[in-house]
Write a protein that holds these residues in place. Sequence first.
Motif, short mmCIF file in Angstrom:
data_model
loop_
_atom_site.label_atom_id
_atom_site.label_comp_id
_atom_site.label_asym_id
_atom_site.label_seq_id
_atom_site.Cartn_x
_atom_site.Cartn_y
_atom_site.Cartn_z
N GLY A 37 0.81 -1.21 0.00
CA GLY A 37 0.00 0.00 0.00
C GLY A 37 0.84 1.27 0.00
N LEU A 38 0.28 2.31 -0.55
CA LEU A 38 0.91 3.63 -0.50
C LEU A 38 0.63 4.24 0.87
N PRO A 39 1.48 5.15 1.33
CA PRO A 39 1.18 5.84 2.59
C PRO A 39 -0.07 6.70 2.43
N ALA A 40 -0.72 7.00 3.52
CA ALA A 40 -1.95 7.79 3.50
C ALA A 40 -1.74 9.13 2.81
N GLU A 41 -0.57 9.74 2.97
CA GLU A 41 -0.27 11.04 2.35
C GLU A 41 -0.39 10.99 0.82
N ALA A 42 -0.10 9.85 0.23
CA ALA A 42 -0.17 9.71 -1.22
C ALA A 42 -1.60 9.90 -1.73
N ARG A 43 -2.57 9.64 -0.88
CA ARG A 43 -3.98 9.76 -1.26
C ARG A 43 -4.57 11.13 -0.93
N THR A 44 -3.89 11.89 -0.06
CA THR A 44 -4.49 13.13 0.42
C THR A 44 -3.64 14.38 0.19
N ASP A 45 -2.37 14.22 -0.11
CA ASP A 45 -1.45 15.36 -0.21
C ASP A 45 -0.73 15.35 -1.56
N ALA A 46 -1.12 16.25 -2.44
CA ALA A 46 -0.50 16.31 -3.78
C ALA A 46 1.01 16.53 -3.70
N ALA A 47 1.47 17.17 -2.64
CA ALA A 47 2.91 17.42 -2.49
C ALA A 47 3.70 16.12 -2.39
N TRP A 48 3.09 15.05 -1.95
CA TRP A 48 3.77 13.76 -1.85
C TRP A 48 4.27 13.33 -3.23
N TRP A 49 3.58 13.76 -4.27
CA TRP A 49 3.92 13.41 -5.64
C TRP A 49 4.84 14.45 -6.29
N GLY A 50 5.48 15.28 -5.48
CA GLY A 50 6.34 16.35 -5.98
C GLY A 50 7.50 15.84 -6.82
N ASN A 51 7.92 16.68 -7.75
CA ASN A 51 9.01 16.35 -8.67
C ASN A 51 10.25 17.19 -8.42
N ASP A 52 10.21 18.05 -7.39
CA ASP A 52 11.29 19.00 -7.15
C ASP A 52 12.51 18.32 -6.54
N GLY A 53 13.62 19.01 -6.70
CA GLY A 53 14.86 18.55 -6.07
C GLY A 53 15.77 17.84 -7.05
N SER A 54 17.04 17.88 -6.73
CA SER A 54 18.00 17.13 -7.52
C SER A 54 17.83 15.66 -7.21
N ASP A 55 18.47 14.82 -7.97
CA ASP A 55 18.34 13.38 -7.75
C ASP A 55 18.70 13.01 -6.31
N ALA A 56 19.71 13.63 -5.78
CA ALA A 56 20.16 13.29 -4.42
C ALA A 56 19.18 13.76 -3.35
N SER A 57 18.47 14.88 -3.61
CA SER A 57 17.56 15.40 -2.59
C SER A 57 16.11 15.02 -2.85
N ALA A 58 15.84 14.35 -3.94
CA ALA A 58 14.47 13.94 -4.26
C ALA A 58 13.98 12.93 -3.23
N THR A 59 12.68 12.93 -3.00
CA THR A 59 12.11 11.94 -2.09
C THR A 59 12.30 10.55 -2.68
N PRO A 60 12.28 9.53 -1.84
CA PRO A 60 12.45 8.17 -2.37
C PRO A 60 11.42 7.82 -3.45
N GLN A 61 10.17 8.20 -3.22
CA GLN A 61 9.15 7.87 -4.21
C GLN A 61 9.36 8.65 -5.51
N ALA A 62 9.77 9.91 -5.43
CA ALA A 62 9.98 10.71 -6.64
C ALA A 62 11.10 10.14 -7.50
N ARG A 63 12.10 9.54 -6.89
CA ARG A 63 13.17 8.95 -7.69
C ARG A 63 12.65 7.84 -8.59
N SER A 64 11.55 7.18 -8.20
CA SER A 64 11.03 6.09 -9.04
C SER A 64 10.54 6.62 -10.38
N TRP A 65 9.95 7.81 -10.42
CA TRP A 65 9.50 8.34 -11.71
C TRP A 65 10.50 9.28 -12.34
#
Length: 87
Positions: A37-65
């Motif tokens: 399952g995805l964390p609850a934030e993935a369903r309620t917070d658009a920021a969880w899907w953010g694309n900002d940041g360099s590769d090193a500072s990107a969130t773990p989930q953002a690195r997947s896309w």
Amino acid sequence: MTSVPSAYLPLHKYLDGRYAETVVLGLTQIEDLMGTGLPAEARTDAAWWGNDGSDASATPQARSWTRAGRTATPNLGAQNVMFHRGI
């Protein structure tokens, strides 16, 4: 370059293997791909899907896309995410 965390590797591989410019996946489809399952934030917070940041500072989930050359645009009302080629 920071690697894609194993939890998000199935999503990365799926997106990386698609030739379409745009791939739309429902949140349940993403969970099916990941096998968890995805964390609850993935369903309620658009920021969880953010694309900002360099590769090193990107969130773990953002690195997947982002490592698959895509940006994520969530539509939380429809419970889906559009992954568009080109960062």
